[in-house]
Design a protein around this motif. Structure first.
Motif, short mmCIF file in Angstrom:
data_model
loop_
_atom_site.label_atom_id
_atom_site.label_comp_id
_atom_site.label_asym_id
_atom_site.label_seq_id
_atom_site.Cartn_x
_atom_site.Cartn_y
_atom_site.Cartn_z
N PHE A 1 67.79 72.72 34.54
CA PHE A 1 66.54 72.64 34.81
C PHE A 1 65.67 73.90 35.39
CE2 PHE A 1 68.02 68.11 34.69
CZ PHE A 1 67.26 67.78 33.82
N LEU A 2 64.51 74.16 35.11
CA LEU A 2 64.01 75.37 35.65
C LEU A 2 63.14 74.87 36.66
CD1 LEU A 2 62.69 76.99 32.13
CD2 LEU A 2 64.58 77.85 33.86
N ASP A 3 63.31 75.57 37.77
CA ASP A 3 62.57 74.87 39.16
C ASP A 3 61.31 76.16 39.21
OD1 ASP A 3 61.76 74.04 41.50
OD2 ASP A 3 63.42 74.79 42.78
N LEU A 4 60.36 75.62 38.64
CA LEU A 4 58.94 76.47 38.75
C LEU A 4 57.88 75.64 39.21
CD1 LEU A 4 59.25 78.17 35.26
CD2 LEU A 4 60.02 79.16 37.76
N GLU A 5 57.16 76.00 40.14
CA GLU A 5 55.88 75.12 40.74
C GLU A 5 54.99 74.90 39.67
OE1 GLU A 5 54.26 74.78 45.06
OE2 GLU A 5 53.62 76.40 43.93
N MET A 6 54.46 73.91 39.56
CA MET A 6 53.32 73.36 38.77
C MET A 6 52.25 73.03 39.55
SD MET A 6 55.62 71.79 35.71
CE MET A 6 54.26 71.83 34.49
N THR A 7 50.99 73.65 39.50
CA THR A 7 49.65 73.12 40.34
C THR A 7 48.60 73.05 39.20
OG1 THR A 7 48.87 75.30 40.93
CG2 THR A 7 50.52 74.05 42.51
N VAL A 8 47.66 72.12 39.69
CA VAL A 8 46.34 71.87 39.11
C VAL A 8 45.41 71.86 40.00
CG1 VAL A 8 46.65 69.49 38.84
CG2 VAL A 8 44.98 70.60 37.49
N THR A 9 44.17 72.64 39.85
CA THR A 9 42.73 72.57 40.74
C THR A 9 41.77 72.14 39.70
OG1 THR A 9 42.34 74.94 40.37
CG2 THR A 9 43.73 74.40 42.11
N LEU A 10 40.93 71.38 40.33
CA LEU A 10 39.77 71.03 39.69
C LEU A 10 38.55 71.59 40.57
CD1 LEU A 10 38.23 69.32 37.63
CD2 LEU A 10 38.58 67.34 38.81
N ASN A 11 37.70 72.20 40.08
CA ASN A 11 36.73 72.81 40.75
C ASN A 11 37.08 73.72 42.01
OD1 ASN A 11 34.77 72.13 38.54
ND2 ASN A 11 34.88 70.37 39.62
N GLY A 12 38.27 74.19 41.88
CA GLY A 12 38.65 74.97 42.94
C GLY A 12 39.55 74.18 44.15
N GLU A 13 39.52 72.77 44.05
CA GLU A 13 40.27 72.20 44.76
C GLU A 13 41.80 71.69 44.39
OE1 GLU A 13 39.93 67.57 46.91
OE2 GLU A 13 38.33 68.47 45.79
N LEU A 14 42.65 71.76 44.99
CA LEU A 14 44.32 71.42 44.74
C LEU A 14 44.08 69.85 44.51
CD1 LEU A 14 47.04 72.30 43.89
CD2 LEU A 14 47.63 71.98 46.52
N ILE A 15 44.67 69.36 43.20
CA ILE A 15 44.77 68.15 43.18
C ILE A 15 45.92 67.35 42.68
CG2 ILE A 15 42.31 67.63 42.76
CD1 ILE A 15 42.80 67.30 39.88
N GLY A 16 46.96 68.34 42.22
CA GLY A 16 48.21 67.95 41.70
C GLY A 16 49.25 69.19 41.88
N ARG A 17 50.33 68.53 42.14
CA ARG A 17 51.70 69.76 42.51
C ARG A 17 52.92 69.01 41.96
NH1 ARG A 17 50.95 71.74 47.37
NH2 ARG A 17 50.24 73.89 46.82
N ASP A 18 53.92 69.54 41.32
CA ASP A 18 55.15 69.18 41.05
C ASP A 18 55.88 70.50 40.68
OD1 ASP A 18 57.10 67.56 40.31
OD2 ASP A 18 56.16 66.51 38.80
N THR A 19 57.25 70.11 40.31
CA THR A 19 58.05 71.07 39.77
C THR A 19 58.52 71.04 38.44
OG1 THR A 19 60.19 72.25 40.13
CG2 THR A 19 59.82 70.08 40.88
N LEU A 20 58.89 71.91 37.49
CA LEU A 20 59.17 71.59 36.26
C LEU A 20 60.81 71.22 36.30
CD1 LEU A 20 58.55 72.25 33.26
CD2 LEU A 20 59.64 74.33 33.39
N ALA A 21 61.43 71.27 37.31
CA ALA A 21 62.71 70.79 37.72
C ALA A 21 62.94 69.01 37.75
CB ALA A 21 63.32 71.27 38.99
N ASN A 22 61.75 68.54 37.78
CA ASN A 22 61.56 67.27 37.57
C ASN A 22 61.65 66.50 36.28
OD1 ASN A 22 61.90 66.60 40.54
ND2 ASN A 22 59.48 66.76 40.90
N MET A 23 61.82 67.41 35.28
CA MET A 23 61.75 66.85 33.99
C MET A 23 63.22 65.98 33.87
SD MET A 23 61.04 70.27 31.82
CE MET A 23 61.66 69.68 30.37
N SER A 24 63.19 64.96 32.89
CA SER A 24 64.24 64.07 32.93
C SER A 24 65.05 64.42 31.65
CB SER A 24 63.79 62.56 32.68
OG SER A 24 63.09 62.05 33.76
N TRP A 25 64.81 65.47 30.88
CA TRP A 25 65.57 66.21 29.99
C TRP A 25 65.38 67.57 30.20
CZ3 TRP A 25 62.42 61.87 28.57
CH2 TRP A 25 63.36 60.77 28.15
N THR A 26 66.40 68.36 29.83
CA THR A 26 66.15 69.88 29.80
C THR A 26 65.53 70.33 28.68
OG1 THR A 26 68.41 70.37 28.60
CG2 THR A 26 68.43 70.25 31.20
#
Length: 316
Positions: A205-230
């Motif tokens: 799995f690729l351990d890459l941080e993933m984030t989303v902001t809405l109107n400049g506010e961070l609302i979500g964070r995860d890592t690509l390594a949390n996929m259940s399949w490669t």
């Protein structure tokens, strides 16, 4: 390397980007992928001096994929969305059996900084934070080990969703249609697989941080390594009894906390609320880059032809 498609002085071009400088390419990114010439053409372009910068151009989707398969590869996402859309308190058992996907619209691409209009008839617009793997070499009936050599690179993928249109479409059992095919954002670059190879963990799995902001506010964070399949497993599954072709995009599925519908399912209320004109959604994936799209009003008219009821009298 990072490959881009861009508009400059009203003309579409392709280029390889290094340190904010765009080095033009003679043909499109898709043509280079199809010819398995991406790396060699990129290396040649980088040897030429260029005075063109990313700030001077309008970035478009890096390539026009022949097809887009979008998987649902994150358990956390399917858990939250199942509760939001279907009222389920658990992940459906069918999800664990195989890496499910659907085909979405390859002609609905938006660039990494484009405005995205609300689709007609939609009042519950949502984003989805994903990564797309790009096929670089065609193949059929691949093993996961073989599939790794068929992935040329990765990009950030926003699979926009009209949740209020999506839900009734599911009842027919044919998959999504107008709830999904109005927009997807790809980019900002096609980043070649070697650029992230050092972030692969022991399980592939690729351990890459993933984030989303809405109107400049961070609302979500995860890592690509949390996929259940490669990605390799998903490519192999997609290629079973079927071809994957150069330029095809295979989406990871939305990461945990990567869509508003997850919040709605977990919190039991629409907080944050559905997207509205003026909202700015910014998705960032480590090493791959950032998409930042502003929501704008769409069409007000809705074409919705109802079926004609027919009699059941058999023909003579």
């Amino acid at each position: 390397m990072r490959f881009a498609t861009y508009e400059y002085e009203g003309v579409e071009h392709a280029g390889v980007v290094r340190d904010g400088v765009v080095h033009p390419l003679p043909v499109s990114v898709l043509e280079l992928v199809e010819g398995e010439a991406l790396h060699s053409a990129g290396a040649e372009a980088l040897r030429r001096t260029s005075g063109l910068t990313v700030a001077q151009v309008k970035l478009l989707p890096p390539l026009k994929p022949p097809s887009i398969r979008d998987f649902v590869g994150f358990e956390a996402h399917i858990e939250g969305v199942s509760k939001s859309l279907d009222g389920l308190e658990h992940v459906p058992e069918e999800w664990y059996r195989a890496p499910a996907f659907y085909f979405t619209n390859p002609h609905a691409g938006y660039g990494p900084n484009d405005d995205v209009p609300i689709p007609a008839g939609c009042s519950v617009l949502d984003f989805e934070l994903e990564v797309g793997a790009v096929i670089g070499r065609g193949g059929r009936d691949l093993t996961p080990e073989q599939a790794r050599e068929h992935i040329v690179g990765y990009l950030v993928f926003n699979d926009w969703s009209a949740r209020d249109l999506q839900k009734p479409e599911k009842n027919l059992g044919l998959g999504f249609s107008k709830g999904k095919d109005f927009a997807n954002t790809l980019g900002p670059y096609l980043v070649t697989a070697d650029e992230v190879a050092d972030r692969r963990d022991a399980d592939g799995f690729l351990d890459l941080e993933m984030t989303v902001t809405l109107n400049g506010e961070l609302i979500g964070r995860d890592t690509l390594a949390n996929m259940s399949w490669t990605f390799e497993e998903m490519v192999a599954y997609a290629s079973r009894d079927a071809w994957v072709r150069p330029g095809d995009v295979l989406g990871s599925g939305t990461c945990g906390w990567g869509a508003l519908a997850e919040f709605w399912g977990r919190l039991g209320e629409r907080t944050p609320p559905p997207l509205k004109p003026g909202d700015e959604v910014t998705l960032t994936v480590e090493r791959l880059g950032t998409l930042s799209n502003r929501i704008v009003p769409g069409r007000c008219d809705v074409y919705l032809p109802r079926a004609r009821k027919r009699g059941r009298t058999p023909r003579p």
